[in-house]
Design a protein around this motif. Structure first.
Motif, PDB file in Angstrom:
ATOM      1  N   LEU A  73      29.178 -21.538  22.180  1.00 41.66           N
ATOM      2  CA  LEU A  73      28.498 -21.573  20.941  1.00 41.66           C
ATOM      3  C   LEU A  73      29.568 -21.696  19.986  1.00 41.66           C
ATOM      4  O   LEU A  73      30.473 -20.916  19.971  1.00 41.66           O
ATOM      5  CB  LEU A  73      27.569 -20.335  20.539  1.00 41.66           C
ATOM      6  N   LEU A  74      29.703 -22.725  19.221  1.00 48.36           N
ATOM      7  CA  LEU A  74      30.770 -22.992  18.470  1.00 48.36           C
ATOM      8  C   LEU A  74      30.240 -23.196  16.877  1.00 48.36           C
ATOM      9  O   LEU A  74      29.233 -23.914  16.727  1.00 48.36           O
ATOM     10  CB  LEU A  74      31.562 -24.313  18.606  1.00 48.36           C
ATOM     11  N   SER A  75      30.975 -22.745  15.811  1.00 51.81           N
ATOM     12  CA  SER A  75      30.684 -23.142  14.515  1.00 51.81           C
ATOM     13  C   SER A  75      30.806 -24.454  14.341  1.00 51.81           C
ATOM     14  O   SER A  75      31.642 -25.188  14.851  1.00 51.81           O
ATOM     15  CB  SER A  75      31.517 -22.120  13.625  1.00 51.81           C
ATOM     16  N   LEU A  76      30.052 -25.189  13.405  1.00 56.79           N
ATOM     17  CA  LEU A  76      30.376 -26.682  13.128  1.00 56.79           C
ATOM     18  C   LEU A  76      31.707 -26.983  12.744  1.00 56.79           C
ATOM     19  O   LEU A  76      32.202 -27.943  13.140  1.00 56.79           O
ATOM     20  CB  LEU A  76      29.324 -26.964  11.897  1.00 56.79           C
ATOM     21  N   GLU A  77      32.319 -25.957  12.040  1.00 60.03           N
ATOM     22  CA  GLU A  77      33.936 -26.248  11.630  1.00 60.03           C
ATOM     23  C   GLU A  77      34.511 -26.432  12.743  1.00 60.03           C
ATOM     24  O   GLU A  77      35.712 -27.259  12.948  1.00 60.03           O
ATOM     25  CB  GLU A  77      34.127 -25.267  10.713  1.00 60.03           C
ATOM     26  N   ASP A  78      34.569 -25.315  13.634  1.00 61.20           N
ATOM     27  CA  ASP A  78      35.202 -25.408  14.831  1.00 61.20           C
ATOM     28  C   ASP A  78      35.099 -26.586  15.622  1.00 61.20           C
ATOM     29  O   ASP A  78      35.778 -27.161  16.547  1.00 61.20           O
ATOM     30  CB  ASP A  78      34.995 -24.109  15.838  1.00 61.20           C
ATOM     31  N   TYR A  79      33.645 -26.957  15.861  1.00 64.34           N
ATOM     32  CA  TYR A  79      33.424 -28.280  16.573  1.00 64.34           C
ATOM     33  C   TYR A  79      34.126 -29.652  15.920  1.00 64.34           C
ATOM     34  O   TYR A  79      34.741 -30.368  16.760  1.00 64.34           O
ATOM     35  CB  TYR A  79      31.861 -28.422  16.518  1.00 64.34           C
ATOM     36  N   ASN A  80      33.929 -29.529  14.668  1.00 67.51           N
ATOM     37  CA  ASN A  80      34.711 -30.706  14.014  1.00 67.51           C
ATOM     38  C   ASN A  80      36.248 -30.684  14.088  1.00 67.51           C
ATOM     39  O   ASN A  80      36.727 -31.810  14.553  1.00 67.51           O
ATOM     40  CB  ASN A  80      34.505 -30.787  12.595  1.00 67.51           C
ATOM     41  N   ASN A  81      36.764 -29.604  14.040  1.00 68.81           N
ATOM     42  CA  ASN A  81      38.151 -29.588  14.388  1.00 68.81           C
ATOM     43  C   ASN A  81      38.614 -29.744  15.600  1.00 68.81           C
ATOM     44  O   ASN A  81      39.470 -30.533  15.932  1.00 68.81           O
ATOM     45  CB  ASN A  81      38.587 -28.026  14.227  1.00 68.81           C
ATOM     46  N   LEU A  82      37.760 -29.414  16.879  1.00 72.68           N
ATOM     47  CA  LEU A  82      37.933 -29.851  18.038  1.00 72.68           C
ATOM     48  C   LEU A  82      37.786 -31.220  18.406  1.00 72.68           C
ATOM     49  O   LEU A  82      38.762 -31.904  19.165  1.00 72.68           O
ATOM     50  CB  LEU A  82      37.053 -29.270  19.016  1.00 72.68           C
ATOM     51  N   MET A  83      36.878 -32.063  17.580  1.00 72.41           N
ATOM     52  CA  MET A  83      36.631 -33.538  17.715  1.00 72.41           C
ATOM     53  C   MET A  83      37.739 -33.983  17.060  1.00 72.41           C
ATOM     54  O   MET A  83      38.189 -35.122  17.616  1.00 72.41           O
ATOM     55  CB  MET A  83      35.286 -33.677  17.003  1.00 72.41           C
TER      56      MET A  83
END
Length: 55
Positions: A11-21
């Motif tokens: 489970l990732l926050s949206l911010e962490d997901y966007n940073n990963l992408m």
């Protein structure tokens, strides 16, 4: 039927997901990746100060 007991999830926050992408996009672009790496190797003495930058 799916066996949920043997599955794993992250489970990732949206911010962490966007940073990963964004990180993955940079790593997939060899020109951009090289330019970032070159920038990291420039000493601070060679960089413009904040008041020299035309914002």
């Amino acid at each position: 039927m799916y066996n949920w007991k043997n599955s794993e999830a992250v489970l990732l926050s949206l911010e962490d997901y966007n940073n990963l992408m964004a990180t993955m996009e940079i790593n997939d672009n060899p020109v951009l990746k090289r330019r970032i790496e070159e920038g990291l190797n420039i000493s601070l003495d060679e960089c413009l100060s904040a008041d020299e930058v035309a914002w």
